[in-house]
Structures are given as C-alpha cells and as structure tokens.
Design a protein around this motif. Structure first.
Motif, PDB file in Angstrom:
ATOM      1  N   PRO A  18      55.174 -23.511 -33.057  1.00  0.00           N
ATOM      2  CA  PRO A  18      55.515 -24.362 -31.922  1.00  0.00           C
ATOM      3  C   PRO A  18      54.576 -25.526 -31.625  1.00  0.00           C
ATOM      4  O   PRO A  18      55.039 -26.667 -31.464  1.00  0.00           O
ATOM      5  N   GLN A  19      53.256 -25.289 -31.545  1.00  0.00           N
ATOM      6  CA  GLN A  19      52.368 -26.413 -31.204  1.00  0.00           C
ATOM      7  C   GLN A  19      52.350 -27.467 -32.302  1.00  0.00           C
ATOM      8  O   GLN A  19      52.344 -28.669 -32.034  1.00  0.00           O
ATOM      9  N   SER A  20      52.354 -27.026 -33.552  1.00  0.00           N
ATOM     10  CA  SER A  20      52.364 -27.950 -34.679  1.00  0.00           C
ATOM     11  C   SER A  20      53.671 -28.740 -34.713  1.00  0.00           C
ATOM     12  O   SER A  20      53.681 -29.958 -34.922  1.00  0.00           O
ATOM     13  N   ALA A  21      54.791 -28.049 -34.488  1.00  0.00           N
ATOM     14  CA  ALA A  21      56.089 -28.725 -34.489  1.00  0.00           C
ATOM     15  C   ALA A  21      56.179 -29.720 -33.341  1.00  0.00           C
ATOM     16  O   ALA A  21      56.739 -30.814 -33.487  1.00  0.00           O
ATOM     17  N   ALA A  22      55.623 -29.351 -32.172  1.00  0.00           N
ATOM     18  CA  ALA A  22      55.647 -30.255 -31.024  1.00  0.00           C
ATOM     19  C   ALA A  22      54.811 -31.501 -31.306  1.00  0.00           C
ATOM     20  O   ALA A  22      55.206 -32.625 -30.971  1.00  0.00           O
ATOM     21  N   ALA A  23      53.649 -31.314 -31.939  1.00  0.00           N
ATOM     22  CA  ALA A  23      52.805 -32.456 -32.286  1.00  0.00           C
ATOM     23  C   ALA A  23      53.504 -33.370 -33.276  1.00  0.00           C
ATOM     24  O   ALA A  23      53.474 -34.598 -33.145  1.00  0.00           O
ATOM     25  N   ALA A 314      46.047 -28.272 -32.044  1.00  0.00           N
ATOM     26  CA  ALA A 314      45.443 -27.256 -31.183  1.00  0.00           C
ATOM     27  C   ALA A 314      45.454 -27.677 -29.718  1.00  0.00           C
ATOM     28  O   ALA A 314      45.483 -26.830 -28.816  1.00  0.00           O
ATOM     29  N   ASP A 315      45.435 -28.982 -29.456  1.00  0.00           N
ATOM     30  CA  ASP A 315      45.417 -29.488 -28.084  1.00  0.00           C
ATOM     31  C   ASP A 315      46.794 -29.934 -27.594  1.00  0.00           C
ATOM     32  O   ASP A 315      46.909 -30.475 -26.495  1.00  0.00           O
TER      33      ASP A 315
END
Length: 370
Positions: A18-23, A314-315
C-alpha cells in the motif's frame, strides 16, 4: 505438501504494497500534471505491439530487451514494450501525423525487459516522459530540460542535478579538425566512455585526451571545452549549452561531461541525465533525436522514478480512515468522503475500527477520534 516456492515472483519483479503503491500513484500523477500544465497532452499506447513494427522503430541493440511471443489471432510475433518513447514516435508519425508542430505529448506506463543488470536488476519499470516533436532546437531543448526538472520537483525530488553531454561530439570533431577513420572513431569512443587515457592514446586518439578533463561543474567544463575548440567547430554547441544552463540556473546543480555516451547512443546533438539527492542512480535521461521510421526531429525525456518511490515510500501518508459502524448515517458518510475522508464500513459486530487501521469513528454524523 505445499510448495514453498509457488508464490515466488520471477527475478527482477516485485509487488507494490500500500505505501509503495500510494507513492507511485502520487508521483505519476504529479509528474503528468506538471507536464499537462505546460500543454503536453497525454497519450496511452498499448502494452503489446507487433514485434516487426516496434523493432523497425528501434535500434537493433535495444530490441534484445524485448519479451516476444506469438499472437494466437494473427500468428505473428508480438513484443512487450521495453520503452514507450518509440511508441509515442509511432503515434506522432501515424495517428497524429497531421497535427500541428511542434507537437507536445506526455505518457506514463509500465515497461519490461528480458533481463536486468548488476546496477539495476529490475525487469519492470514505471516510465514517465514527455516528447516535443517536430523540433530539436535550442529553445525546444531548454523547454524540455526545465520541464524534466519541474516534473521531478512536483514529485518531491530534492537536490536535483543535470549532467549534460554532446553525443555527436566525436563525430563532429572527427569530421573536422581532428579527423579519424571509422574504425579509429569506434575505438576512440570506447576509450572515452571508460575515461582511459592510456587506451585512448593507444587507439590513435591522443588529440582527444583533453576531452577527458573537460568534465565537471558546468562553467569550468564549458570553458575547458571552449579552449579545446580552436577551430570553432563546437562554438554553436557550447553556446547552446550555455543558453540551456542559464535557463535552469538556481534550480539544479549543473555538470558537463561532453564525451559521455552511455545511454545516449540514439541522441543527436544534446543529451542529459537527471539525478536527485538521496536517490540511487539516475532518475532519467533525455535529449534530442530523430524518430525512428519517420526521421522527424524531436526532443524529450524519460523518467524512471522507481528509486525515488523507494526513497519516499516509508513517509508516504495513506490518509486517515474513518470507521463506519453498523447502521451508520450513509448520507453523513458520503458527505465526509466528498470532503476527502477514507471510510471503512463495518461488516459485522466483530469488526474493530482500530484493528482495521482507522483513526476516527463516525458518531452522531461527525468524525470522532478513536
């Protein structure tokens, strides 16, 4: 017994969580928005094309990266794209052949290659770029370089660097003041690529030794290149570089390596590479070129933001989630979603908002912190 390897992905491929895909989604949208704001219209070519058509617009070396398979419909060979630039060139030469020039197009999509390498083992990449078709002038190059920087800034890249090169430098000198035959030219290019002074002398390129040292911070390197150019054959090139550099002064660190050719085998008079602080390797390349098949002049760049995504994921903020209990006020929930809230509806009495990652709960039609 379950095979522990059955869910492994092929080498060089990965899932985006999720975080990687959102970025990745945010960066792609930010870059395309920056290009669109400057009048670049997005096109979306297909993932697969006939191999013969695609290969005809590519140099033979690059076709080695193509995944190939047979189309069960036509029984012709198909290829999975490894570069979208050639597809955009095809669109410009066919469907948009009658569109006014200069033609401004942008694109984004996944590309794949048969094998990675030691520096970049990925076999699937996100490619985002812009092409200014119909001109390779200094003004066009200046616009493209500035747009590439703006796209990276919009995506959140910091400490951007631009490294300029002159891909046709050896040919320009070899056709004029420092003549070389074809065989010696190839050897000289090879030794300049490796910055091997001894090898350059042995290859018959002693007169080209000063080019190895005409690299570094832009102003110093440009001055050294000017000093080498006693015949004036490079004067227009150097003047053009200075004009482009002036247009991005203060927005990026600028360097010059005039004889660098790695990754610029298909560019004409200008090439550039983009870097950013905290991001491993190059973020993209661009320059002037001729579209394969039509030989129309063009200027453009391609960005490969995978390492930028890795650096910031990560952020990446996914946004607060609002838990909707059973029997919640649907109108209130819809209004809050319209305001930007992300909602998670309970499916049973056992659902726990906190356990599902929610920060708030809908109570009396309003968000309340959990």
């Amino acid at each position: 017994m379950t095979d522990p390897t059955q869910d492994l992905l092929p080498e060089g491929l990965e899932d985006r969580l999720p975080q990687s895909a959102a970025a990745a989604s945010r960066i792609q949208r930010a870059m395309l928005d920056a290009m669109g704001a400057h009048g670049y219209d997005q096109v979306r070519p297909p993932l697969i094309e006939f191999e013969q058509s695609m290969a005809a617009r590519m140099d033979g070396v690059r076709t080695r990266n193509l995944f190939r398979f047979v189309d069960p419909k036509s029984l012709r060979s198909l290829a999975l794209r490894s570069d979208m630039t050639v597809q955009v060139g095809r669109i410009a030469a066919t469907g948009l052949a009658d569109a006014p020039r200069p033609l401004r197009l942008c694109y984004a999509g996944q590309v794949a290659r048969i094998a990675g390498d030691m520096l970049d083992p990925r076999r699937e990449n996100l490619q985002i770029g812009a092409e200014l078709i119909g001109t390779d002038s200094v003004a066009a190059a200046g616009e493209i370089v500035a747009l590439a920087i703006e796209a990276l800034e919009a995506a959140g890249a910091k400490g951007i660097s631009v490294d300029f090169t002159l891909p046709d430098l050896v040919d320009t000198l070899a056709d004029g003041p420092l003549p070389l035959d074809e065989e010696t030219r190839a050897a000289v290019r090879r030794e300049l690529d490796t910055k091997d002074a001894g090898g350059l002398v042995d290859a018959g390129g002693e007169a080209y030794l000063p080019l190895i040292h005409a690299a570094g911070p832009f102003e110093e390197a440009a001055d050294k290149l000017s000093a080498i150019d006693t015949s004036g054959v490079l004067e227009t090139r150097i003047t053009a570089l200075r004009q482009i550099a002036e247009g991005i002064k203060g927005r990026a660190r600028i360097t010059l390596d005039p004889s660098e050719r790695h990754g610029f085998e298909y560019q004409s008079w200008l090439g550039f590479t983009l870097y950013a602080d905290g991001v491993r390797g190059a973020l993209g390349r661009g320059g002037t070129y001729c579209i394969g098949g039509s030989d129309e002049a063009a200027t453009g760049f391609s960005l490969y933001p995978e390492e930028l995504i890795e650096a910031v994921k990560a952020d990446e903020q996914l946004g607060d989630k609002l838990f909707l209990p059973l029997g919640h006020d649907r109108d209130a929930a819809a209004k809050l979603r319209a305001e930007g809230w992300r909602t998670v509806a309970a499916l049973s009495e056992d659902d726990d908002g906190k356990a599902l990652g929610c920060t708030h709960v809908l109570a009396d039609g309003e968000p309340s912190a959990l």
